[in-house]
Design a protein around this motif. Structure first.
Motif, short mmCIF file in Angstrom:
data_model
loop_
_atom_site.label_atom_id
_atom_site.label_comp_id
_atom_site.label_asym_id
_atom_site.label_seq_id
_atom_site.Cartn_x
_atom_site.Cartn_y
_atom_site.Cartn_z
N MET A 1 0.30 39.26 -116.61
CA MET A 1 1.14 40.29 -115.99
C MET A 1 1.03 40.24 -114.47
O MET A 1 2.03 40.39 -113.77
N THR A 2 -0.18 40.02 -113.98
CA THR A 2 -0.41 39.95 -112.54
C THR A 2 0.36 38.77 -111.93
O THR A 2 1.03 38.92 -110.90
N GLU A 3 0.26 37.62 -112.57
CA GLU A 3 0.96 36.43 -112.07
C GLU A 3 2.48 36.63 -112.11
O GLU A 3 3.19 36.29 -111.15
N ALA A 4 2.97 37.18 -113.20
CA ALA A 4 4.42 37.43 -113.33
C ALA A 4 4.88 38.46 -112.31
O ALA A 4 5.97 38.34 -111.74
N GLN A 5 4.05 39.46 -112.05
CA GLN A 5 4.41 40.50 -111.08
C GLN A 5 4.57 39.92 -109.68
O GLN A 5 5.49 40.29 -108.94
N THR B 1 3.43 51.32 -110.71
CA THR B 1 3.79 50.68 -109.45
C THR B 1 3.83 51.69 -108.31
O THR B 1 4.05 52.88 -108.52
N THR B 2 3.60 51.17 -107.12
CA THR B 2 3.77 51.92 -105.88
C THR B 2 4.58 51.02 -104.95
O THR B 2 4.92 49.88 -105.31
N THR B 3 4.86 51.48 -103.77
CA THR B 3 5.59 50.62 -102.82
C THR B 3 4.69 49.52 -102.28
O THR B 3 5.19 48.50 -101.80
N ARG B 4 3.37 49.68 -102.37
CA ARG B 4 2.43 48.70 -101.82
C ARG B 4 1.71 47.87 -102.89
O ARG B 4 0.94 46.99 -102.54
N GLY B 5 1.94 48.16 -104.17
CA GLY B 5 1.24 47.41 -105.19
C GLY B 5 1.64 47.77 -106.60
O GLY B 5 2.46 48.67 -106.83
N ALA B 6 1.05 47.04 -107.54
CA ALA B 6 1.30 47.28 -108.97
C ALA B 6 -0.02 47.14 -109.72
O ALA B 6 -0.84 46.28 -109.40
N TYR B 7 -0.20 48.01 -110.72
CA TYR B 7 -1.40 48.02 -111.55
C TYR B 7 -1.00 47.74 -112.99
O TYR B 7 0.01 48.24 -113.47
#
Length: 196
Positions: free
Chosen positions: A54-58, A93-99
């Motif tokens: 998921m991290t790589e795809a994100q 998600t946020t504007t600065r990142g994704a969890y």
């Protein structure tokens, strides 16, 4: 029962407990426990692989779209990843990142969380620079792990940027924690104090 040479006699329940433990080992409870441990390890490895994918795809999704995906469809279209049913998966998600979360449905499994953060800088190719981290809960339990954090560089205090796991989690890519130091026992019969 009589006591000899300062040795206390054991109670009947203690002897039965010892006999039961010996019988369980002899009859194969130990292989069952080992099989359970390997099953737990396999499920946790699958959950870790899912949040890694998921991290790589994100990251790819953000580079193409300039925002983070907040559901699985777009990520799975970029990179197929299994989602074992023993875990519940979520994205925030946020504007600065994704969890990305893998939360176990059983109290015997450990949770995982990964994050992608924008650093606010550009790469040499003019793309947004991102940092990632994957964390695992220190203890098993069906709870959402604490979010990883990113601290941007602060040139005023000459502090470099850093990314780290939240409370109760550890970085799966970090070296193993060193063992706690052992202190020699005092020879004067006193109890040693714990280290500061």
């Amino acid at each position: 029962m009589r006591e000899t040479a300062g040795i206390r006699p054991q109670s009947k329940s203690w002897r039965w407990g010892t006999a039961l433990a010996a019988a369980m080992v002899t009859l194969g409870v130990t292989p069952w426990v080992q099989a359970q441990d390997s099953r737990i390890s396999a499920l946790q490895a699958q959950a870790q692989s899912a949040v890694t994918a998921m991290t790589e795809a994100q990251q790819t999704f953000y580079l193409r779209n300039r925002y983070f995906a907040n559901y699985f469809g777009p990520l799975q279209s970029l990179k197929r990843f299994p989602t074992p049913p023993e875990y519940t998966y979520a994205i925030r998600t946020t504007t600065r990142g994704a969890y990305h979360y893998a939360i176990p449905q059983s109290r015997t499994l450990k949770a995982f969380v990964s994050a992608v953060f924008l650093t606010g800088k550009q790469t040499n190719q003019g793309r947004p620079e991102m940092v990632t981290i994957i964390c695992k809960a220190r203890v098993a339990g069906a709870i959402r792990p604490a979010d990883p954090n990113y601290k941007p560089e602060d040139s005023n205090y000459q502090r470099p940027s850093s990314v780290g796991c939240g409370n109760g989690t550890l970085d799966v890519n970090a070296p193993l924690e060193p063992p706690a130091p052992s202190f020699p026992a005092p020879t004067d019969g006193t109890t040693p104090l714990p280290p500061p």
